[in-house]
Design an enzyme around this catalytic site. Structure first.
Site, PDB file in Angstrom:
ATOM      1  N   GLY A 119       0.815  -1.218   0.000  1.00  0.00           N
ATOM      2  CA  GLY A 119       0.000   0.000   0.000  1.00  0.00           C
ATOM      3  C   GLY A 119       0.840   1.255   0.000  1.00  0.00           C
ATOM      4  O   GLY A 119       2.015   1.242   0.409  1.00  0.00           O
ATOM      5  N   ASN A 120       0.270   2.336  -0.458  1.00  0.00           N
ATOM      6  CA  ASN A 120       0.929   3.637  -0.414  1.00  0.00           C
ATOM      7  C   ASN A 120      -0.104   4.752  -0.482  1.00  0.00           C
ATOM      8  O   ASN A 120      -1.211   4.542  -0.967  1.00  0.00           O
ATOM      9  CB  ASN A 120       2.001   3.787  -1.516  1.00  0.00           C
ATOM     10  CG  ASN A 120       1.718   2.918  -2.710  1.00  0.00           C
ATOM     11  OD1 ASN A 120       0.858   3.244  -3.516  1.00  0.00           O
ATOM     12  ND2 ASN A 120       2.399   1.768  -2.794  1.00  0.00           N
ATOM     13  N   THR A 135       9.071   3.827   0.806  1.00  0.00           N
ATOM     14  CA  THR A 135       9.035   2.422   0.408  1.00  0.00           C
ATOM     15  C   THR A 135       9.406   1.534   1.601  1.00  0.00           C
ATOM     16  O   THR A 135      10.083   1.982   2.547  1.00  0.00           O
ATOM     17  CB  THR A 135       9.996   2.183  -0.800  1.00  0.00           C
ATOM     18  OG1 THR A 135       9.751   0.872  -1.306  1.00  0.00           O
ATOM     19  CG2 THR A 135      11.460   2.298  -0.415  1.00  0.00           C
ATOM     20  N   THR A 164       7.997   5.705  -2.056  1.00  0.00           N
ATOM     21  CA  THR A 164       7.396   4.467  -2.540  1.00  0.00           C
ATOM     22  C   THR A 164       7.691   4.251  -4.027  1.00  0.00           C
ATOM     23  O   THR A 164       7.687   5.207  -4.806  1.00  0.00           O
ATOM     24  CB  THR A 164       5.857   4.481  -2.327  1.00  0.00           C
ATOM     25  OG1 THR A 164       5.296   3.395  -3.047  1.00  0.00           O
ATOM     26  CG2 THR A 164       5.198   5.765  -2.817  1.00  0.00           C
ATOM     27  N   SER A 165       7.892   2.999  -4.403  1.00  0.00           N
ATOM     28  CA  SER A 165       8.166   2.703  -5.814  1.00  0.00           C
ATOM     29  C   SER A 165       6.890   2.806  -6.650  1.00  0.00           C
ATOM     30  O   SER A 165       6.944   2.823  -7.866  1.00  0.00           O
ATOM     31  CB  SER A 165       8.747   1.293  -5.942  1.00  0.00           C
ATOM     32  OG  SER A 165       7.825   0.352  -5.409  1.00  0.00           O
ATOM     33  N   GLU A 166       5.739   2.876  -5.978  1.00  0.00           N
ATOM     34  CA  GLU A 166       4.465   2.963  -6.694  1.00  0.00           C
ATOM     35  C   GLU A 166       4.004   4.396  -6.926  1.00  0.00           C
ATOM     36  O   GLU A 166       2.868   4.627  -7.320  1.00  0.00           O
ATOM     37  CB  GLU A 166       3.370   2.221  -5.920  1.00  0.00           C
ATOM     38  CG  GLU A 166       3.530   0.745  -5.858  1.00  0.00           C
ATOM     39  CD  GLU A 166       3.415   0.063  -7.202  1.00  0.00           C
ATOM     40  OE1 GLU A 166       3.580   0.739  -8.235  1.00  0.00           O
ATOM     41  OE2 GLU A 166       3.179  -1.143  -7.213  1.00  0.00           O
ATOM     42  N   HIS A 248      -3.964  -7.540  -8.363  1.00  0.00           N
ATOM     43  CA  HIS A 248      -3.116  -6.725  -7.497  1.00  0.00           C
ATOM     44  C   HIS A 248      -3.902  -6.107  -6.328  1.00  0.00           C
ATOM     45  O   HIS A 248      -3.737  -6.534  -5.200  1.00  0.00           O
ATOM     46  CB  HIS A 248      -2.448  -5.640  -8.355  1.00  0.00           C
ATOM     47  CG  HIS A 248      -1.453  -4.811  -7.635  1.00  0.00           C
ATOM     48  ND1 HIS A 248      -0.499  -4.065  -8.264  1.00  0.00           N
ATOM     49  CD2 HIS A 248      -1.267  -4.583  -6.307  1.00  0.00           C
ATOM     50  CE1 HIS A 248       0.240  -3.440  -7.372  1.00  0.00           C
ATOM     51  NE2 HIS A 248      -0.213  -3.734  -6.174  1.00  0.00           N
TER      52      HIS A 248
HETATM   53 ZN   LIG Z   1       0.227  -2.820  -4.370  1.00  0.00          ZN
END
Ligand SMILES: [Zn+2]
Length: 366
Positions: A119-120, A135, A164-166, A248
């Protein structure tokens, strides 16, 4: 049209130019498409325009990249942005938002929506500045000091922990939807159960879900953290505040971090309730069409997006609702060919063919 004649299609009112816009422009005989300077062009739309030699131009006053002058083929547009301001990281507003992000992180963890470091959460605090979670952190353990500040390209400009990588998933939404101020990505089990089957919940059952979420879109699977993954949501985010991410989880956007988390709760609770009701062995009762229209009017007043505000879209979406009226897991609405759920593509094709055949045969009989 005579050779050399220019036919321009104006799409300057849109923030995103998707495949369906490109196809409509081509069908209308366009040789040129004009977009606003902030417009995000999806890769498939860009390729389509290029292949069909439709020129892409920006509205007057915008800066056009040098490559646009090279040929009559589709041009590259580059929106101008102010340089990111790292000082926005420690304003009183930023400190309050950091606390809000931590509180939302705890809610997500307590509800079982974020497993491990999953999550982010992010918040657009300036025109080119976004606060986000770091992250590899459990959302239960976040403190304001862990937060990061990035620009709209994902470059970190403040904060000691790596972002975060997202973040690119969030940034695509901010670039495409001016109203989006906050985004929450998580893995709530019931909504994710839908996301791993390529199905979406039906509508017209619970008012709160209709008003705060409504039609849920489902984006195709791509490897998390990649640019391709981030762009999978682009065809949907203008008309949906909640998108299921195939195999996902989900992403929700809103005007605040708290509200984006609410939508995650609303969609997951709805999916959970449907799964429970389906075990009772009796049909689920529906809200009438008129009553759903009343709910949509409330939703419009609240300024929330819904694909059903567009009557043409609603008509197209009804096709996908025809698969099984009693099913709690429906095939997603297919508009502009953007929804391609790989796991179910053959079944989708079969269903579309079945519906088409039925319609054609009914027309033949009349
Ligand atoms: Zn995710």
């Amino acid at each position: 049209m005579r050779k050399g004649e220019v036919k321009t299609i104006e799409l300057t009112g849109q923030n995103v130019l998707a495949m369906r816009d490109a196809q409509s422009a081509q069908a209308a005989g366009a040789t040129q498409v004009r977009v606003c300077e902030r417009c995000v062009i999806t890769p498939s739309a860009r390729d389509f325009l290029r292949q069909n030699e439709i020129e892409l131009v920006m509205a007057p006053g915008a800066v056009v990249a040098a490559s646009t002058r090279q040929s009559s083929a589709a041009s590259t547009v580059q929106a101008t942005r102010s340089p990111a301001n790292p000082r926005l990281f420690s304003t009183p507003e930023a400190e309050a938002i950091k606390m809000e992000i931590c509180a939302v992180g705890r809610k997500l963890w307590n509800r079982g929506y974020v497993d491990g470091n999953g999550g982010n959460i992010s918040y657009r605090i300036g025109p080119n500045e976004v606060l986000c979670t770091p992250t590899l952190f459990s959302k239960l353990d976040l403190t304001p000091d862990d937060m990061c500040l990035v620009d709209l390209d994902g470059v970190q400009i403040a904060g000691t922990k790596p972002r975060t990588s997202e973040i690119f998933l969030h940034l695509e939404i901010y670039k495409a939807v001016p109203e989006a101020k906050a985004a929450v990505h998580c893995h709530p089990p019931h909504a994710t159960a839908y996301a791993i089957t390529g199905r979406v919940p039906p509508n017209g059952i619970i008012p709160e879900f209709e008003v705060f979420v409504g039609k849920v879109a489902i984006s195709p699977y791509e490897t998390p953290g990649t640019a391709a993954f981030a762009q999978t949501v682009l065809p949907y985010v203008r008309e949906h505040n909640t998108v299921l991410l195939s195999n996902h989880g989900i992403i929700c956007w809103a005007d605040s971090v708290t509200h984006a988390e609410w939508y995650a709760e609303v969609v997951d609770t709805y999916c959970h309730t449907l799964i429970l009701a389906s075990q009772l062995g009796v049909p689920i009762s529906q809200i009438s069409e008129r009553q759903t229209t009343d709910l949509l009017a409330i939703k419009k007043k609240l300024g929330l997006p819904d694909s059903r505000f567009d009557p043409a879209a609603m008509k197209e979406c009804q096709l996908s609702d025809m698969d099984d009226p009693n099913s709690i897991a429906r095939l997603p609405c297919v508009r502009d060919g953007a929804t391609r759920i790989t796991a179910d593509a053959p079944e989708m094709d079969r269903l579309v063919k079945m519906v088409t055949d039925a319609v054609m045969s009914a027309m033949g009989e009349s």
